[in-house]
Design a protein around this motif. Structure first.
Motif, short mmCIF file in Angstrom:
data_model
loop_
_atom_site.label_atom_id
_atom_site.label_comp_id
_atom_site.label_asym_id
_atom_site.label_seq_id
_atom_site.Cartn_x
_atom_site.Cartn_y
_atom_site.Cartn_z
N ASN A 21 0.82 -1.21 0.00
CA ASN A 21 0.00 0.00 0.00
C ASN A 21 0.85 1.26 0.00
O ASN A 21 0.57 2.23 -0.70
CB ASN A 21 -0.94 0.02 1.21
CG ASN A 21 -2.12 -0.91 1.01
OD1 ASN A 21 -2.34 -1.40 -0.09
ND2 ASN A 21 -2.87 -1.16 2.06
N HIS A 22 1.93 1.24 0.82
CA HIS A 22 2.80 2.40 0.87
C HIS A 22 3.54 2.59 -0.45
O HIS A 22 3.82 3.72 -0.86
CB HIS A 22 3.80 2.27 2.03
CG HIS A 22 3.24 2.74 3.33
ND1 HIS A 22 2.19 2.10 3.96
CD2 HIS A 22 3.58 3.79 4.13
CE1 HIS A 22 1.91 2.74 5.08
NE2 HIS A 22 2.73 3.76 5.20
N GLY A 23 3.87 1.47 -1.11
CA GLY A 23 4.55 1.58 -2.41
C GLY A 23 3.65 2.22 -3.45
O GLY A 23 4.08 3.08 -4.21
N ILE A 24 2.37 1.80 -3.51
CA ILE A 24 1.42 2.37 -4.46
C ILE A 24 1.20 3.85 -4.15
O ILE A 24 1.19 4.70 -5.05
CB ILE A 24 0.09 1.61 -4.40
CG1 ILE A 24 0.28 0.17 -4.92
CG2 ILE A 24 -0.98 2.32 -5.22
CD1 ILE A 24 -0.94 -0.69 -4.78
N GLU A 25 1.03 4.15 -2.86
CA GLU A 25 0.83 5.55 -2.46
C GLU A 25 2.01 6.42 -2.87
O GLU A 25 1.84 7.53 -3.39
CB GLU A 25 0.63 5.61 -0.94
CG GLU A 25 0.48 7.02 -0.39
CD GLU A 25 0.46 7.03 1.12
OE1 GLU A 25 0.70 8.11 1.70
OE2 GLU A 25 0.23 5.97 1.73
N SER A 26 3.21 5.89 -2.68
CA SER A 26 4.42 6.64 -3.03
C SER A 26 4.50 6.86 -4.54
O SER A 26 4.85 7.96 -5.01
CB SER A 26 5.66 5.89 -2.54
OG SER A 26 6.84 6.55 -2.91
N GLN A 27 4.17 5.84 -5.34
CA GLN A 27 4.21 5.98 -6.80
C GLN A 27 3.22 7.02 -7.30
O GLN A 27 3.54 7.85 -8.15
CB GLN A 27 3.92 4.63 -7.45
CG GLN A 27 5.04 3.60 -7.27
CD GLN A 27 4.62 2.23 -7.79
OE1 GLN A 27 3.60 2.09 -8.46
NE2 GLN A 27 5.41 1.22 -7.47
N LYS A 242 13.55 12.98 -2.63
CA LYS A 242 12.53 12.08 -3.14
C LYS A 242 11.52 11.70 -2.07
O LYS A 242 10.31 11.66 -2.32
CB LYS A 242 13.19 10.81 -3.70
CG LYS A 242 12.23 9.84 -4.35
CD LYS A 242 12.97 8.70 -5.01
CE LYS A 242 12.04 7.77 -5.76
NZ LYS A 242 12.77 6.68 -6.46
N VAL A 243 11.98 11.43 -0.86
CA VAL A 243 11.09 10.91 0.18
C VAL A 243 10.46 12.02 1.02
O VAL A 243 9.43 11.81 1.65
CB VAL A 243 11.86 9.93 1.10
CG1 VAL A 243 12.76 10.67 2.09
CG2 VAL A 243 10.90 9.01 1.85
N ALA A 244 11.04 13.22 1.01
CA ALA A 244 10.57 14.28 1.90
C ALA A 244 9.10 14.63 1.73
O ALA A 244 8.38 14.80 2.73
CB ALA A 244 11.45 15.53 1.73
N PRO A 245 8.57 14.76 0.50
CA PRO A 245 7.17 15.21 0.37
C PRO A 245 6.14 14.21 0.88
O PRO A 245 4.99 14.58 1.10
CB PRO A 245 7.02 15.40 -1.15
CG PRO A 245 8.39 15.51 -1.68
CD PRO A 245 9.23 14.64 -0.81
N SER A 246 6.50 12.95 1.05
CA SER A 246 5.53 11.93 1.47
C SER A 246 5.55 11.76 2.98
O SER A 246 6.31 12.41 3.69
CB SER A 246 5.86 10.59 0.80
OG SER A 246 7.07 10.07 1.32
#
Length: 538
Positions: A21-27, A242-246
Motif C-alpha cells: 500500500n505504501h509503495g502504491i501511495e508513493s508511486q 525524493k522521500v521528503a514530500p511523502s
C-alpha cells in the motif's frame, strides 16, 4: 523457515500488505508531483535551456542520471544535453561541445547520427541490450565514450507529427528499472506539452558556469548544512528530496558521526510538515522505568508521583515528525507500543482507557545492523519491516574523501563566525594529513578537529592537524581482532580512546561529551552501561 507458526505467516502478510500500500501511495504521489512540476515549468516565460535545467532538477530526484539529452529526431542532429557536475549544478552540452570533446567535426557527427538506428519505442538499455546497441549505433558509442555511459532509458515523445527523444544516461550499469520506464511513459503527454511550449529552434545559449562547485545556498535551504559533492552524498541528497514530500517511514543507517540526525532534519524541513514540531528522541538515553511515560505520557494519578497529566513526546509531535535516534537500542516492550503507533497512528497514555489519534511521520536511525539484531531476538521483525520502507545509508567519511576539502572549508567558515576571527587558510600538508586519515568518528570528528585546530593555530595559517597516530602495521595486525568485536566492545573502546584524548575530562569545553556530540548525562549513562571506569589522571 519451516516449521513456521501461523502467527508468523499472518505477520508476514500484514507487513507485505503495508509495504504494498505504501509503495502504491508513493508511486501515485511521485507521478502527481512530477505532473504538477512539469505543468508549472511549461507555463514559464523562460529559454529552452533554462526550462530543461528546471526539468532536470525535478527528474533527478526520481530518475537518476549523469547526462540528460533531448533531441528532435527529424531535424538533423541538434541535441540539448545537461551533464550533471554535482548535486544541482549542470553543464549545458550542445553539438559544438560534443564536437570539441570528441575531436570530430559537425558533418562527421551528423553522418554518424543519420546512420544509427532510430528509437521508436520507450526502452531501457543495460547489460546485454546496452552492449548490442553500443555495437549497432555509432551515436550511442560516441555519447557513451564521451561521458562514460553504461546504461540509459530512451522515451520518444510525439508532438504534431514530430518526435523528440528524451535520453536519461547513467554511468552505472544497473541504474534503471521497469518502474522508471513506467513512470516516464505515464508522463509522456506532459513532456509533449513541455516540449511544445518551451522548445525554440534558434536557441540562445544559456550562460551557465561549467566548473562551478555546488552553491551552498541549496544546502541551507532545507538541507541543514549538509555538505558534499561526492557521488555517494549526491545520492543521499537525491533520496532526501525524493522521500521528503511523502509521509513514508524512513530508516537512516550509518556509522556514528556520519550525520544521520541532519538527514532526518533535512527530510522534515523539506516536507509539508516543516512548520510543525520535529521531536528528537534518543532511544539509547531513555531510562527503562520511565520510557513509556516519556514517550506516550500519563494521566494524573496513573502511578505514584504522577501529580499531574503529562503529554508524551509522540503527542507533542502531533502534526509533525518524530525522529527515533539509535532505534536499535529501544527496549522490546516499547517496540511493541511503537508498532501500534505505526499501525494505528494512535497512542494511549498511562492510566487512560481511551486512545489518542495522532498525525505523525516516523523517521528512525541506527548505527547497528538491524537484521543481525532481529536474528539475535533483540529487535522485532515486524517493526523492522515497517521502518525499512525507505532506507537511506549515509556513507562514512573514509568512503567519500573527496568531500573533505569542502567540509573543512564549511567548518572553517562556521567557526570563524562563532569565534569572531579571520578565516584561516589550510596548508597543503594539513590537508594531506586529513585526506590520508580514516576518520573513525566521521564528520563529527572532523568538525571537532577543525574547531580545535582553529583554537590552536598560530597566525592565519593552519599548518598541521593533530590526529591520532596509528601505525599501518599495527592497524593491519589488529584488523582481524577489530572485525570480531561486538558493537558494544567497539563503542567501549572508542569512548575509552576519547576519554584518554581528553585526559579523563567528561563534560565542559573540550570534554569527551562535547567531542562525541552527546549530553554529558548520556555519556555517563553509557559509561556505566559499558563498565567504563574513568581515570581523571589519564
Amino acid at each position: 523457515m519451516k516449521p513456521f507458526r501461523e502467527q508468523d505467516v499472518l505477520i508476514t502478510l500484514e507487513i507485505a500488505f503495508y509495504r504494498h500500500n505504501h509503495g502504491i501511495e508513493s508511486q501515485i504521489q511521485q507521478e502527481n508531483i512530477l505532473r504538477e512540476s512539469i505543468d508549472a515549468i511549461s507555463c514559464q516565460p523562460v529559454k529552452w535551456e533554462q526550462a530543461l535545467l528546471q526539468l532536470a532538477r525535478i527528474f533527478q530526484t526520481y530518475i537518476p542520471f549523469d547526462y540528460l539529452q533531448v533531441e528532435p529526431v527529424h531535424n538533423g542532429y541538434n541535441p540539448t544535453g545537461l551533464l550533471r557536475k554535482d548535486f544541482e549544478n549542470y553543464e549545458v552540452i550542445d553539438i559544438d561541445k560534443i564536437a570539441k570533446s570528441t575531436g570530430k567535426n559537425k558533418s562527421e557527427i551528423y553522418n554518424i547520427h543519420s546512420e544509427s538506428p532510430k528509437h521508436e519505442f520507450p526502452k531501457i538499455y543495460y547489460n546485454n541490450s546496452f552492449k548490442e546497441i553500443f555495437q549497432n549505433s555509432g551515436i550511442v558509442r560516441l555519447v557513451a565514450a564521451t561521458f562514460g555511459i553504461r546504461s540509459f532509458i530512451v522515451l520518444p515523445v510525439r508532438i504534431d507529427g514530430s518526435v523528440f527523444n528524451f535520453y536519461f544516461f547513467s554511468r552505472n550499469p544497473d541504474s534503471y528499472s521497469n518502474e522508471h520506464l513506467q513512470l516516464l511513459t505515464k508522463l509522456e503527454s506532459k513532456l509533449a506539452t513541455f516540449v511544445g511550449n518551451m522548445y525554440v529552434t534558434k536557441k540562445e545559449q544559456l550562460n551557465l558556469p561549467t566548473n562551478k562547485k555546488v552553491d551552498s545556498d541549496h544546502m541551507s535551504n532545507g538541507f541543514c548544512s549538509m555538505v558534499g559533492n561526492s557521488q555517494k552524498m549526491i545520492s543521499v541528497f537525491d533520496y532526501i528530496k525524493k522521500v521528503a514530500p511523502s509521509d513514508t517511514s524512513v530508516l537512516i543507517m550509518g556509522e556514528s558521526g556520519t550525520g544521520k540526525e541532519k538527514v532526518a532534519q533535512s527530510i522534515h524541513n523539506l516536507s509539508p510538515r516543516k512548520n510543525k514540531p520535529l521531536v528528537i528522541i534518543n532511544c539509547g538515553a531513555i531510562p527503562n522505568n520511565l520510557a513509556e511515560s516519556l514517550l506516550f505520557g500519563h494521566e494524573k494519578g496513573a502511578f505514584t508521583g504522577a501529580f499531574e497529566k503529562r503529554i508524551g513526546k509522540f503527542e507533542a509531535a502531533d502534526g509533525g515528525t518524530v525522529f527515533l535516534d539509535e532505534i536499535g537500542e529501544m527496549p522490546m516492550d516499547i517496540q511493541v507500543k511503537l508498532l501500534r503507533v505505526l499501525q494505528e497512528k494512535e497512542i494511549e497514555r498511562i492510566g487512560s482507557s481511551s486512545p489518542v489519534k495522532l498525525n505523525l511521520r516516523i523517521i528512525a536511525a541506527t548505527n547497528r545492523n538491524l537484521e543481525d539484531e532481529v536474528a539475535a531476538g533483540r529487535f522485532r521483525l515486524d517493526l523492522y519491516y515497517r521502518l525499512h520502507v525507505f532506507p537511506i545509508t549515509v556513507p562514512p567519511l573514509k568512503e567519500r574523501r573527496e568531500d573533505i576539502p569542502v567540509l573543512v572549508s564549511h567548518f572553517i567558515t562556521i567557526f570563524s563566525k562563532t569565534l569572531a576571527v579571520d578565516m584561516p587558510t589550510v596548508s597543503n600538508h594539513a590537508l594531506a594529513q586529513m585526506m590520508s586519515y580514516d576518520w573513525p568518528g566521521n564528520v563529527r570528528e572532523l568538525e571537532h578537529v577543525i574547531h580545535r585546530s582553529m583554537l590552536m593555530k598560530e597566525g592565519n595559517l593552519i599548518k598541521e592537524i593533530m590526529l591520532p597516530n596509528f601505525p599501518k602495521n599495527q592497524g593491519q595486525e589488529n584488523a582481524q581482532e577489530f572485525s570480531i568485536k561486538t558493537i558494544h566492545e567497539n563503542e567501549r573502546d572508542y569512548i575509552n580512546y576519547i576519554l584518554k584524548t581528553c585526559r579523563g575530562k567528561v563534560s565542559g569545553a573540550g570534554g569527551a561529551a562535547e567531542i562525541l556530540n552527546i549530553p554529558a548525562s548520556t555519556l555517563y549513562s553509557k559509561m556505566k552501561k559499558l563498565g567504563i571506569k574513568n581515570n581523571p589522571l589519564l
